[in-house]
Design a protein around this motif. Structure first.
Motif: not given
Lengths: 99, 583
Positions: B10, B12, B50, B53
């Motif tokens: 996501a 990162i 996401a 993450a």
């Protein structure tokens, strides 16, 4: 049996206020409806695709932007329908089991 | 050291352990497999990623930047197993069964089996295979082999048997089984990829050899192959030599360490039946240090000082052998500290020891020599039948210390009869201490007729301390007495004064007579007189007596001559006087 019940609960949670996945989880965990987050993601996506939920992006301090879900008007009327169905079901069960 | 893989979740970036990565990847793949609808799947996976993450972000901080397997486990705990993602939809039953099969695949852990590990081997991979089976570092297994090797070599046989019995892990599945690793999607994928690559390589080779149609090219290929083979053999030989050096380093280090420890404990150290008797060595230390505490501190100091190079050698050997690295700084600082402490301990005890040598004193006694002869013989005799362990100037046995610092001299005396004077000198903490120690000795000597037998050593009790004791033996001879110095006295005579300034090694084997001026050689113009047996010596003595008689007779004659001459002279004087009176 659980079919539809989880969806009903999710809509009910979002009816009070907009929420992030982990918020919804917390409520559902409290009620022991589910234990892991994984279960929720496909449900939310499907409800959204069905037009019952909408989402908006919000920046997060700890990580990627978060998806905040909110209930749509369509969702609200569906929730009302579900509520009615639930009440009927509860009544039916009560009547059946009390005899 | 672990390899990390960078992943993008996501948007990162995370650093993930290689091990954790394959695990995590399998997990995501298994989750993905739960969803049939492609469009829906993308969105759900994106949401899940996401969220993961976000969760992972909470797992890392400044001091911990890498995602480990444990972190992934924690994530799975929160997110749920792949089958938790499955929902009952339109074609519920089908998707469920699929999900179950997938997830069971994810869960599947093969039973562990004992294989030889070809990827991490020194000899055959037995050790690393065993280590993989028990989930430990192979170095412990290898050290256990080295230890067992000293147990009468049992380790060697067990090793060979295991080598024969244990199969080599050839396929990826076997390698996974060797570790008891979960057989998961990514591992199988990896295995398939490796297999594919292998097949591809083989195919390429085949194609190449097919291309090499003409003979020259084929020959070149053969030469290339031979060169490659020779190179690989050389490489193995070099590796072997290098590792052998490592083994030698380690063995030497371990042995010296064991040796030092047994020296410290005062035990005999046994290598294959050749006992090195440390009892004597500790005996020497006992004889030097006043208290056993001082001795112990000294020994510990030596042990600690020696520790650094020895442990260094062992570590170097381990590094060469097993590529085992220690935390350099700590080890280095620790070893240096130990060495410095050891040095201080040695220095302190040696300072105390040197103080024990700070004064000197001597002690003398005389032994009368009997008999009415005027000629004596000095001879060195070994009074002790015991076999001495070492031929040293300072030998320690259980009963006594044997000191070889003995000097023999011959000097004139004004007294009527000859005598021996024994003077011992010793060092000590103070004069009294030194004098006490100088008195504490035994010196073997005996007189048989005119032969004086002396020992070329003297004894002090084993409980006595060594303080550089020495013994001076002096034979005092009145004028007119003579002495024969036997060849055997060469070891102990030292700079005997004589009229002709003859050197010690030329003095032995000759007769010397004491005159007013000092010792004079009686037979130095002849060959050396050899010592034979006592009987022969006796006959020689008789001969000498005959000579002496002849000499005496000769003297009588001369005296007669002289008297006669004197008479003649007197007669002449009388005659001269008479002639004068006549005038």
């Amino acid at each position: 049996m659980r079919k539809g019940v989880l969806e009903f609960c999710i809509l009910a949670v979002l009816d009070h206020k907009d929420a992030y996945t982990s918020d919804i989880i917390d409520v559902l965990k409290e009620g022991k409806m589910i234990v892991v987050e994984g279960t929720l993601y496909p449900l939310l996506t499907r409800l959204k695709n069905a037009g019952l939920l909408a989402y908006r992006w919000e920046e997060s301090k700890s990580g990627p932007p978060r998806k905040y879900y909110s209930i749509t008007a369509e969702g609200k009327s569906f929730l009302a329908d579900l509520d009615m169905t639930w009440q009927e079901l509860v009544h039916a069960v009560e009547v059946t089991t009390s005899k | 050291m672990n390899k990390t893989i960078n992943i993008n979740l996501a948007g990162i970036i995370f650093h993930v352990d290689e091990d954790a990565y394959s695990y995590f990847n399998t997990y995501l793949q298994s989750v993905k497999a739960q969803f049939d609808n492609a469009e829906e799947r993308e969105e759900i996976i994106a949401d899940i990623e996401a969220r993961i993450a976000e969760l992972l972000q909470g797992k890392i901080n400044d001091s911990k930047q890498v995602i480990t397997r444990a972190d992934v486990d924690a994530i799975i705990e929160v997110m749920g197993k792949p089958e938790d993602f499955a929902t009952e939809d339109e074609d519920g039953a089908q998707s469920n069964s699929k999900a179950k099969s997938d997830s069971s695949n994810f869960e599947y852990a093969g039973p562990k089996r004992l294989f030889r590990n070809p990827d991490d081997k020194i000899l055959s991979g037995v050790s690393s295979g065993i280590a993989a089976y028990f989930g430990i570092d192979p170095i412990w297994v290898r050290l256990a082999w080295v230890a067992l090797l000293f147990g009468a070599g049992t380790g060697f046989f067990i090793y060979v048997i295991l080598w024969i019995v244990m199969p080599e892990a050839k396929t990826t599945a076997q390698k996974l089984q060797m570790r008891g690793e979960k057989i998961n999607i990514s591992n199988i994928e990896r295995s398939v990829k490796e297999e594919m690559k292998d097949v591809k390589d083989r195919f390429e080779n085949y194609k190449n050899s097919g291309k090499a149609k003409n003979v020259g090219e084929k020959a070149r290929n053969i030469i290339e192959e031979i060169v490659a083979a020779v190179l690989s053999i050389l490489k193995h030989v070099f590796e072997f030599v290098f590792k052998f050096m490592g083994i030698i380093l380690m063995i030497i280090g371990v042995f010296i360490l064991i040796g030092l420890f047994s020296l410290f404990l005062g035990n005999d150290f046994n290598i294959n039946g050749n006992a090195i008797d440390y009892g004597y060595l500790t005996g020497y230390l006992d004889a030097l240090f006043i208290t056993s505490t001082q001795k112990s501190i000294f020994l510990i100091g030596v042990l600690m000082l020696a520790m650094a190079p020895i442990i260094g050698a062992i570590l170097l050997g381990m590094r060469i052998l097993f590529n085992y690295r220690t935390k350099g700084k700590f080890t280095f600082a620790g070893l240096i500290t130990i060495s410095v402490l050891g040095f201080i301990m040695i220095f302190a005890t040696l300072t105390l020891l040197v103080k024990g040598f700070s004064s000197e004193a001597s002690y003398s006694e005389t032994i009368e020599i009997g008999g009415d002869g005027k000629a004596y013989a000095l001879r060195v005799s070994d009074f002790i039948d015991d076999e001495r362990p070492y031929d040293l100037d300072w030998t320690i046995t259980e009963k006594y210390q044997l000191l070889a610092d003995v000097e023999l001299n011959v000097k004139p005396t004004q007294k009527e009869t000859p005598y021996l004077e024994l003077t011992t000198e010793s060092q000590g903490q103070n004069r009294l201490d030194a004098r006490q120690r100088a008195k504490n000795y035994t010196y073997y000597n005996e007189q048989i007729d005119t032969v004086i037998n002396l020992a070329n050593y003297f004894l002090v009790p084993s409980s006595e301390k060594y303080r550089a004791q020495n013994l001076n033996v002096v034979l005092y001879l009145p004028v007119g007495y003579s002495v024969y110095l036997d060849e055997s006295t060469i070891d102990i005579i030292y700079d005997i004064e004589n009229v002709t300034d003859t050197r010690d090694d030329n003095m032995v084997g000759h007769f010397w007579v004491m005159t007013q001026n000092g010792l004079v050689c009686m037979d130095c113009n002849n060959e050396k007189t050899e010592w034979k047996s006592d009987e022969e010596w006796k006959s020689y003595e008789d001969e000498f007596e005959d000579d002496a008689k002849a000499f005496e007779n000769d003297a009588d004659k001369r005296l007669d001559d002289a008297e006669r001459k004197l008479k003649e002279a007197q007669e002449e004087i009388e005659n001269l006087k008479k002639e004068q009176q006549k005038k």
